[in-house]
Write a protein that holds these residues in place. Structure first.
Motif, PDB file in Angstrom:
ATOM      1  N   ALA A   1       0.850  -1.198   0.000  1.00 11.72           N
ATOM      2  CA  ALA A   1       0.000   0.000   0.000  1.00 11.72           C
ATOM      3  C   ALA A   1       0.881   1.242   0.000  1.00 11.72           C
ATOM      4  O   ALA A   1       1.810   1.367   0.803  1.00 11.72           O
ATOM      5  CB  ALA A   1      -0.912  -0.009   1.222  1.00 11.72           C
ATOM      6  N   ASN A   2       0.582   2.177  -0.894  1.00 12.57           N
ATOM      7  CA  ASN A   2       1.377   3.395  -1.005  1.00 12.57           C
ATOM      8  C   ASN A   2       0.448   4.528  -1.439  1.00 12.57           C
ATOM      9  O   ASN A   2       0.046   4.608  -2.601  1.00 12.57           O
ATOM     10  CB  ASN A   2       2.500   3.197  -2.016  1.00 12.57           C
ATOM     11  CG  ASN A   2       3.481   4.352  -2.028  1.00 12.57           C
ATOM     12  OD1 ASN A   2       3.187   5.450  -1.550  1.00 12.57           O
ATOM     13  ND2 ASN A   2       4.655   4.114  -2.590  1.00 12.57           N
ATOM     14  N   PRO A   3       0.099   5.418  -0.514  1.00 15.85           N
ATOM     15  CA  PRO A   3      -0.811   6.518  -0.852  1.00 15.85           C
ATOM     16  C   PRO A   3      -0.177   7.558  -1.774  1.00 15.85           C
ATOM     17  O   PRO A   3      -0.892   8.366  -2.366  1.00 15.85           O
ATOM     18  CB  PRO A   3      -1.160   7.129   0.513  1.00 15.85           C
ATOM     19  CG  PRO A   3       0.001   6.782   1.390  1.00 15.85           C
ATOM     20  CD  PRO A   3       0.498   5.447   0.922  1.00 15.85           C
ATOM     21  N   GLU A   4       1.114   7.542  -1.891  1.00 13.05           N
ATOM     22  CA  GLU A   4       1.792   8.539  -2.713  1.00 13.05           C
ATOM     23  C   GLU A   4       1.892   8.120  -4.185  1.00 13.05           C
ATOM     24  O   GLU A   4       2.344   8.912  -5.026  1.00 13.05           O
ATOM     25  CB  GLU A   4       3.198   8.806  -2.157  1.00 13.05           C
ATOM     26  CG  GLU A   4       3.194   9.370  -0.745  1.00 13.05           C
ATOM     27  CD  GLU A   4       4.605   9.619  -0.234  1.00 13.05           C
ATOM     28  OE1 GLU A   4       5.563   9.313  -1.001  1.00 13.05           O
ATOM     29  OE2 GLU A   4       4.755  10.100   0.890  1.00 13.05           O
ATOM     30  N   MET A   5       1.498   6.883  -4.512  1.00 11.36           N
ATOM     31  CA  MET A   5       1.593   6.394  -5.887  1.00 11.36           C
ATOM     32  C   MET A   5       0.241   5.842  -6.335  1.00 11.36           C
ATOM     33  O   MET A   5      -0.561   5.383  -5.504  1.00 11.36           O
ATOM     34  CB  MET A   5       2.660   5.294  -6.021  1.00 11.36           C
ATOM     35  CG  MET A   5       4.059   5.741  -5.616  1.00 11.36           C
ATOM     36  SD  MET A   5       5.308   4.458  -5.907  1.00 11.36           S
ATOM     37  CE  MET A   5       5.395   4.491  -7.688  1.00 11.36           C
ATOM     38  N   ASP A   6       0.006   5.910  -7.614  1.00  8.88           N
ATOM     39  CA  ASP A   6      -1.212   5.322  -8.156  1.00  8.88           C
ATOM     40  C   ASP A   6      -1.159   3.800  -8.002  1.00  8.88           C
ATOM     41  O   ASP A   6      -0.074   3.189  -8.038  1.00  8.88           O
ATOM     42  CB  ASP A   6      -1.358   5.675  -9.635  1.00  8.88           C
ATOM     43  CG  ASP A   6      -1.574   7.165  -9.853  1.00  8.88           C
ATOM     44  OD1 ASP A   6      -2.117   7.819  -8.933  1.00  8.88           O
ATOM     45  OD2 ASP A   6      -1.187   7.664 -10.931  1.00  8.88           O
ATOM     46  N   PRO A   7      -2.318   3.182  -7.814  1.00 13.06           N
ATOM     47  CA  PRO A   7      -2.326   1.715  -7.728  1.00 13.06           C
ATOM     48  C   PRO A   7      -1.746   1.077  -8.997  1.00 13.06           C
ATOM     49  O   PRO A   7      -1.809   1.645 -10.091  1.00 13.06           O
ATOM     50  CB  PRO A   7      -3.809   1.379  -7.560  1.00 13.06           C
ATOM     51  CG  PRO A   7      -4.426   2.628  -7.010  1.00 13.06           C
ATOM     52  CD  PRO A   7      -3.650   3.762  -7.605  1.00 13.06           C
TER      53      PRO A   7
ATOM     54  N   VAL B   1       4.755  -3.873  -6.531  1.00 13.59           N
ATOM     55  CA  VAL B   1       3.690  -3.075  -7.124  1.00 13.59           C
ATOM     56  C   VAL B   1       2.888  -2.394  -6.008  1.00 13.59           C
ATOM     57  O   VAL B   1       2.616  -2.993  -4.956  1.00 13.59           O
ATOM     58  CB  VAL B   1       2.759  -3.948  -7.989  1.00 13.59           C
ATOM     59  CG1 VAL B   1       1.678  -3.103  -8.648  1.00 13.59           C
ATOM     60  CG2 VAL B   1       3.569  -4.683  -9.035  1.00 13.59           C
ATOM     61  N   SER B   2       2.535  -1.149  -6.265  1.00 11.45           N
ATOM     62  CA  SER B   2       1.746  -0.407  -5.284  1.00 11.45           C
ATOM     63  C   SER B   2       0.276  -0.799  -5.353  1.00 11.45           C
ATOM     64  O   SER B   2      -0.200  -1.230  -6.416  1.00 11.45           O
ATOM     65  CB  SER B   2       1.895   1.095  -5.508  1.00 11.45           C
ATOM     66  OG  SER B   2       1.339   1.439  -6.792  1.00 11.45           O
ATOM     67  N   LYS B   3      -0.405  -0.635  -4.205  1.00 12.18           N
ATOM     68  CA  LYS B   3      -1.852  -0.845  -4.186  1.00 12.18           C
ATOM     69  C   LYS B   3      -2.496   0.286  -3.373  1.00 12.18           C
ATOM     70  O   LYS B   3      -1.805   1.022  -2.664  1.00 12.18           O
ATOM     71  CB  LYS B   3      -2.203  -2.205  -3.611  1.00 12.18           C
ATOM     72  CG  LYS B   3      -1.848  -2.375  -2.156  1.00 12.18           C
ATOM     73  CD  LYS B   3      -2.250  -3.760  -1.681  1.00 12.18           C
ATOM     74  CE  LYS B   3      -1.906  -3.933  -0.185  1.00 12.18           C
ATOM     75  NZ  LYS B   3      -2.310  -5.289   0.303  1.00 12.18           N
ATOM     76  N   GLN B   4      -3.796   0.367  -3.485  1.00 14.72           N
ATOM     77  CA  GLN B   4      -4.492   1.449  -2.816  1.00 14.72           C
ATOM     78  C   GLN B   4      -4.394   1.308  -1.318  1.00 14.72           C
ATOM     79  O   GLN B   4      -4.586   0.215  -0.751  1.00 14.72           O
ATOM     80  CB  GLN B   4      -5.961   1.479  -3.263  1.00 14.72           C
ATOM     81  CG  GLN B   4      -6.724   2.703  -2.785  1.00 14.72           C
ATOM     82  CD  GLN B   4      -8.106   2.765  -3.369  1.00 14.72           C
ATOM     83  OE1 GLN B   4      -8.503   1.838  -4.104  1.00 14.72           O
ATOM     84  NE2 GLN B   4      -8.856   3.813  -3.076  1.00 14.72           N
ATOM     85  N   ALA B   5      -4.093   2.389  -0.646  1.00 11.41           N
ATOM     86  CA  ALA B   5      -3.913   2.360   0.816  1.00 11.41           C
ATOM     87  C   ALA B   5      -5.237   2.244   1.524  1.00 11.41           C
ATOM     88  O   ALA B   5      -6.250   2.725   1.044  1.00 11.41           O
ATOM     89  CB  ALA B   5      -3.170   3.620   1.252  1.00 11.41           C
TER      90      ALA B   5
END
Length: 208
Positions: free
Chosen positions: A173-179, A204-208
């Protein structure tokens, strides 16, 4: 009554008169003009029918030969097309074999490149600049040689995740990057002449 004496001249006159009289006609054995014309017409029709039959036979034979010629031409065109397709496939196979003959060799070299990259990243600050520069130049030379043979590096940091070229090892989860964005590259990927040799291992980032 006394008969008249027989006179040869009288007999000759009687015979001449008899011959001069009209003789009876044998209707059964006499052909009229209409009968003769009918016979001639029948003969003409028979000859025409025979000619028509011969013409039909010839026309049928011509049609048969034309069909055989058309089939032969079609077979010739098909054979030429098949030969051309076979030649094209052979050329494509040879081209592919030429392009990807180094695939196995490239796969064997990639761990060496990975080792040089990790060694360069893990060098401490107290390592001499000469040592660091030597490893960096060795890595660059290695990548340049691979590039000459169609090998390209996949380093998708910050790019959208692409399952065709990326292998997601985990999601964070990373709020600073798009999923579905590549946050980190654990191992770079490589392609050979556009074909994937090894996917990039990514986080890979996912929604926080």
């Amino acid at each position: 009554m006394t008969d008249k004496p027989h006179n040869p001249k009288d007999e000759e006159l009687e015979r001449a008169e008899h011959d001069a009289e009209p003789q009876p006609v044998d209707v059964e054995n006499t052909q009229t003009i209409e009968d003769i014309e009918g016979v001639l017409q029948d003969d003409d029709e028979e000859m025409l029918n025979t000619s028509d039959q011969e013409a039909d036979v010839l026309a049928g034979r011509v049609a048969e030969l034309e069909q055989q010629l058309a089939e032969a031409k079609d077979q010739q065109v098909r054979a030429a097309a098949e030969a051309q397709n076979a030649r094209r496939r052979a050329e494509q196979d040879a081209d592919k074999a030429k392009k990807f003959a180094l695939e196995k060799f490239v796969k064997e070299l990639l761990p060496v490149v990975d080792s040089l990259e990790k060694g360069l990243e893990s060098m401490s600050e107290d390592v001499s600049d000469t040592h660091r520069e030597g490893v960096s130049m060795t890595l660059k030379m290695q990548l340049d040689v691979l590039g000459k043979f169609g090998v390209e590096q996949i380093d998708p940091h910050g790019e959208p995740f692409d399952p065709q070229y990326h292998e997601a090892m985990t999601q964070v989860a990373n709020p600073e990057m798009d999923p579905n964005t590549v946050m980190d590259v654990m191992q770079k990927g490589y392609t050979l002449n556009g074909r994937l040799v090894r996917p990039a291992m990514v986080v890979v980032s996912k929604q926080a």
